[in-house]
Enzyme design. Sequence first.
Site, PDB file in Angstrom:
ATOM      1  N   GLY A  18       0.826  -1.194   0.000  1.00 35.40           N
ATOM      2  CA  GLY A  18       0.000   0.000   0.000  1.00 35.40           C
ATOM      3  C   GLY A  18       0.862   1.245   0.000  1.00 35.40           C
ATOM      4  O   GLY A  18       2.070   1.195  -0.246  1.00 35.40           O
ATOM      5  N   LYS A  56      -0.535  -7.185 -11.676  1.00 33.76           N
ATOM      6  CA  LYS A  56      -1.842  -7.788 -11.942  1.00 33.76           C
ATOM      7  C   LYS A  56      -2.971  -6.974 -11.317  1.00 33.76           C
ATOM      8  O   LYS A  56      -3.957  -6.681 -11.972  1.00 33.76           O
ATOM      9  CB  LYS A  56      -1.867  -9.220 -11.399  1.00 33.76           C
ATOM     10  CG  LYS A  56      -3.177  -9.961 -11.639  1.00 33.76           C
ATOM     11  CD  LYS A  56      -3.422 -10.174 -13.115  1.00 33.76           C
ATOM     12  CE  LYS A  56      -4.705 -10.957 -13.358  1.00 33.76           C
ATOM     13  NZ  LYS A  56      -5.026 -11.022 -14.797  1.00 33.76           N
TER      14      LYS A  56
END
Length: 622
Positions: free
Chosen positions: A113, A617
Amino acid sequence: MCGIVGFTGTHQAAPILLDGLSKLEYRGYDSAGLAVRDGEKPAEVVKAKGRLTNLIEKTDDGNALIGTCGIGHTRWATHGEPSVTNAHPHVSGNCVGSGSGEVEAEVVGVHNGIIENYQELKEKLLKHGYMFYSQTDTEVVIKLVDYYYKKYKLGPIDAIAKTMVRVRGSYALELMFTDYPGEIWVARKDSPMIIGVTDGETYVASDVPAILKYTRNVYYIGNLEFAKLTPGEAHFYNLDGDEVEKTTTEIKWDAEAAEKAGFEHFMMKEIHEQPKAVSDTLNSLIKEEKIDLSAVGLTDDEIREIEQIYIVACGSAWHVGMEVQYVIEDLAEIPVRVELASEFRYRKTPLNKHALAIVISQSGETADTLAALRLAKEKEIKTLAVVNVVGSSIAREADYVLYTLAGPEISVATTKAYSAQLAAVDCLAVHLAYVCGAITEEQYRNYISELLTLPDKIKRILEDKERIQWFAAKYANSHDVFFIGRGIDYAVGLEGSLKLKEISYVHSEAYAAGELKHGTISLIEDGTLVIGVLTQSELYEKTISNMVECKSRGAYLMGLTTFGKYETEDHADFTVYVPKVDEHFVGSLAIVPLQLLGYYVSVAKGLDVDKPRNLAKSVTVE
């Protein structure tokens, strides 16, 4: 983006962690690291820059790290360049030496993150005597946990809760405390994380494939929750430190679905899995020759109240939206607006309160799409999620959920998930049209019959892929490729262009064919490859005309059309045919040759098909 794994149990942790990280390589990364504890000894941290193989060699396949509790990470650089120092895990101590060996620190952790206020937090910690060895925001949050842990001396629950309140941004966080051997502590906000349990062992990962071979029973940790993981157990807490009860969910995917099964690349395997993905998705929605949305939760009465549809997505999912807008508007006569999630969330445009917002995401964790979903809910607009991952953030937060049944998709370049999404929303379009009275009973049944023919027709295309392979080898060194089409064909071109550029690094663009003369045609020169998508009968002659204009300026033409349109060969230098189907749904067939084209060009250039450079992805940060 980054991959996270963790294990605590009775087996040696490092080989399990490395195996899990190998299953997450598709997420994109530039460095990797492990932290493993042997009983009450300090954590041993080993990190390496580059491919996971470097870490595997450095740890002797994990055998060099003794211990049954550990965490691992593959990093995608955001704050700080790719390096051993910036690689995770990070520690609360002031130095990690060479990045290998035991570390005397209260807290060791990894993080996926972005911490938005890390500079502010870093300044605070500097004033309290902390020193920093890396350029990362992750080191800041690890040291902040350490700060609260030492200041209040109330244990991990209090330290983690205070940290979560103080931090702004997104995170999936894994922590080990020196005083708590055998325990892994995790926390989550807006970044994916799942926890798997089995007899005497507990796993944590950022995606299902990492733990699928070990357990199918998983917990989904909620937003702004944290948990204590011990061998075979998981205990969850909210920000107040109160324990939260959760039940496990069984993952239905086969472990073999995350393996290559004899194919050279995951992408080719997943291209060949499209007939099954489309069939499974269609059969989950079509029952006894009718479309059944009872599992979705959207009632016919609610459908009749829809005045506007917003489709919000990113990347290939946005291309699905671009295509289905034509289908919904033509069949159901409901106005549709398709928005990039990253734009929708920041626009100040007024929204219709009687609208339905459809958000599309394979992972169900795409950061911009999740934020767009939350914005729609704030505006009191009903939301429908089209996702592939049960229990994902978007699935949990949407009012209604339409699951695609593509199974795990490993290659960065989506194929089967895209096709499953398209089949799902085409079903939705037909159902909307029928419920709103825009089509007759006979048309309704005919459309359903046509949809059910798609899997077999995709198989037929795959049986003739050698011609695409030959063509791809011939044009693998192209510098510029243009895809043109109108309506649904334009949307197919957008996805075909993306497939080519993302895995082959060939500059390609898709244009609405009518826009060529408004500037783009100036780029055409001798040998430029122009691919015309020609599946819409009413628009066929116009697009052919545009292709001829390109040919007169030196372009080499490839035509993609349906069987029966043999006059295409009179104009195009190379023609690819797909089976006929109702033209509303032909995009599901037309995209397959373009997926194969991108794949074979990448192979011909010797590139890493499943792990294209600079891409991940799941884009779980902004």
